[in-house]
Design a protein around this motif. Sequence first.
Motif, PDB file in Angstrom:
ATOM      1  N   LYS A 194       0.960  -1.212   0.009  1.00  0.00           N
ATOM      2  CA  LYS A 194       0.043   0.159  -0.126  1.00  0.00           C
ATOM      3  C   LYS A 194       0.824   1.275   0.075  1.00  0.00           C
ATOM      4  O   LYS A 194       2.015   1.110   0.501  1.00  0.00           O
ATOM      5  N   VAL A 195       0.261   2.229  -0.320  1.00  0.00           N
ATOM      6  CA  VAL A 195       1.086   3.537  -0.619  1.00  0.00           C
ATOM      7  C   VAL A 195       1.671   4.249   0.848  1.00  0.00           C
ATOM      8  O   VAL A 195       2.683   4.664   0.690  1.00  0.00           O
ATOM      9  N   ASN A 196       0.705   3.951   1.869  1.00  0.00           N
ATOM     10  CA  ASN A 196       1.319   4.240   3.299  1.00  0.00           C
ATOM     11  C   ASN A 196       2.042   3.387   3.980  1.00  0.00           C
ATOM     12  O   ASN A 196       2.247   3.631   5.355  1.00  0.00           O
ATOM     13  N   GLU A 197       2.350   2.340   3.174  1.00  0.00           N
ATOM     14  CA  GLU A 197       3.147   1.185   4.176  1.00  0.00           C
ATOM     15  C   GLU A 197       4.699   1.637   4.131  1.00  0.00           C
ATOM     16  O   GLU A 197       5.181   2.285   3.107  1.00  0.00           O
ATOM     17  N   PRO A 199       8.336  -0.718   3.774  1.00  0.00           N
ATOM     18  CA  PRO A 199       8.486   0.152   2.855  1.00  0.00           C
ATOM     19  C   PRO A 199       7.420   0.196   1.659  1.00  0.00           C
ATOM     20  O   PRO A 199       6.639  -0.617   1.694  1.00  0.00           O
ATOM     21  N   GLY A 200       7.559   1.292   0.741  1.00  0.00           N
ATOM     22  CA  GLY A 200       6.430   1.519  -0.085  1.00  0.00           C
ATOM     23  C   GLY A 200       6.452   0.737  -1.296  1.00  0.00           C
ATOM     24  O   GLY A 200       7.257   0.012  -1.641  1.00  0.00           O
ATOM     25  N   PRO A 201       5.388   0.999  -2.072  1.00  0.00           N
ATOM     26  CA  PRO A 201       5.156   0.223  -3.386  1.00  0.00           C
ATOM     27  C   PRO A 201       6.285   0.496  -4.259  1.00  0.00           C
ATOM     28  O   PRO A 201       6.754   1.605  -4.340  1.00  0.00           O
ATOM     29  N   LEU A 202       6.468  -0.449  -5.208  1.00  0.00           N
ATOM     30  CA  LEU A 202       7.401   0.068  -6.311  1.00  0.00           C
ATOM     31  C   LEU A 202       6.811   0.201  -7.458  1.00  0.00           C
ATOM     32  O   LEU A 202       5.813  -0.645  -7.928  1.00  0.00           O
ATOM     33  N   PRO A 203       7.204   1.066  -8.427  1.00  0.00           N
ATOM     34  CA  PRO A 203       6.553   1.201  -9.823  1.00  0.00           C
ATOM     35  C   PRO A 203       6.713   0.007 -10.897  1.00  0.00           C
ATOM     36  O   PRO A 203       7.479   0.370 -11.923  1.00  0.00           O
TER      37      PRO A 203
END
Length: 452
Positions: A194-197, A199-203
């Motif tokens: 999730k965006v607020n996690e 580490p964040g997401p990778l594109p």
Amino acid sequence: IVALYIYFFLSGQTLFKVVIKSLSPKELVRIHVPKPLDRNDGTFLVRYRMYETVSEGLKIEVLYGDEHVAQSPYILKGPVYHEYCECPEEDPQAWQKTLSCPTEEPQIAKDFASFPSINLQQMLNEVPKRFGDERGAVVHYTILNNHIYRRSLGKYTDFKMFSDEILLSLARKVLLPDIEFYINLGDWPLEHRKVNETPGPLPIVSWCGSLDSRDIILPTYDISHSTLEAMRGVTNDLLSIQGNTGPSWINKTEKAFFRGRDSREERLQLVQMSKENPELLDAGITGYFFFQEKEKELGKAKLIGFFDFFKYKYQVNVDGTVAAYRYPYLMLGDSLVLKQDSTYYEHFYMALKPWKHYVPIKRNLSDLLEKIKWAKENDEEAKKIAKEGQLRARDLLQPHRLYCYYYRVFREYAERQSSKPEIRDGMELVAQPDDDTSVCQCHRERPSREEL
Ligand SMILES: *[C@@H]1O[C@H](CO)[C@@H](O)[C@H](O)[C@H]1NC(C)=O
Ligand SMILES: *[C@@H]1O[C@H](CO)[C@@H](O)[C@H](O)[C@H]1NC(C)=O
């Protein structure tokens, strides 16, 4: 010698003629012009594929008897390059303008909203670890000075032939931004953070998106490939389908239709429903792989050409492993599409609305029969939705729009990179074809930047 290609076609009493020729009588050019596609609504598609470049230009005449129709003659000022000519337009703005690329692509805006900045070093550290295992299907690309480099991170990356061909094709047409990215060639989208996690997401770039993942999506390999190979290797592409939509509405069989592989349980359910309600639904499985034990009970249907689907008034679109990549083709036909609710989507789904462009059906198909009955009892309304869906799809799925879409994804990606892309260890150059097919004279200025 002038190359001249003439076609006559009949629409009721009307006799039209299309002439495609080089602007200069001195220039010979090889062009393939297949039969015009009759869209059965008073409109025709005339396509051509050039196998050589013309420097002066092309003249396209559309004649009714001896008179020009609409804005005919159409002059394409040269040079007009053929597909394999490596001659990228240096000014991407100008290129996009020529293609009338849309100024907004809501799906792209949404996909990138999760990624205000892209840290290439972090991706280099994380992507191979997270998605590059034995069974992975991720390929790591760097585009630098319009040259394409890549390395495979997993074993199941044969589909890189599709990503290679579209990247090479784009690089022949336009100067691509320098970018370093990871494309997932597998079916399922990969990034579930999730965006607020932290580490964040990778594109990660994928062909199919889902509501519970953050992948950035591109037009699928299926429509990209068939667009590039139209009038060559493939017969079923986004334009040819439009000239092969079967009988007109009134003469279509009033049943819902489905043929496909057994890639999802609901597809088997369809066959069961079809057995119990043959007057409403004709569904069959054409190949068993996931549920082989079911073949005896449900039987195997004969393969049928896609164009023949449109003998039926209603088309059922049920997911395969992910979104069913037949959906764009179904929408371009002139049948009513009954679309299973799904968390999966392709790049253009956002622009299509339930009850306006298609009829939605529940994920578990519990309302399918009811919806077919509705369509049969409300023929005018059903026909209207089918037509609106078709018109919207014709607009969204114009081949050049795919190029626009790809370019825009790469541009948005490039703008967010926080460091310069690099050619990484293990990458190899993906070369442009250099055989006879690519011979041409490029009149554009070559990149003045230093080659590597
Ligand atoms: C429907 O089919 C009949 C019989 O083949 C044909 O005569 C008629 O023209 C068709 N109607 C339309 C609208 O295409
Ligand atoms: C099908 O799904 C709906 C929710 O979309 C649910 O209300 C219904 O009970 C389900 N039907 C069956 C037969 O599972």
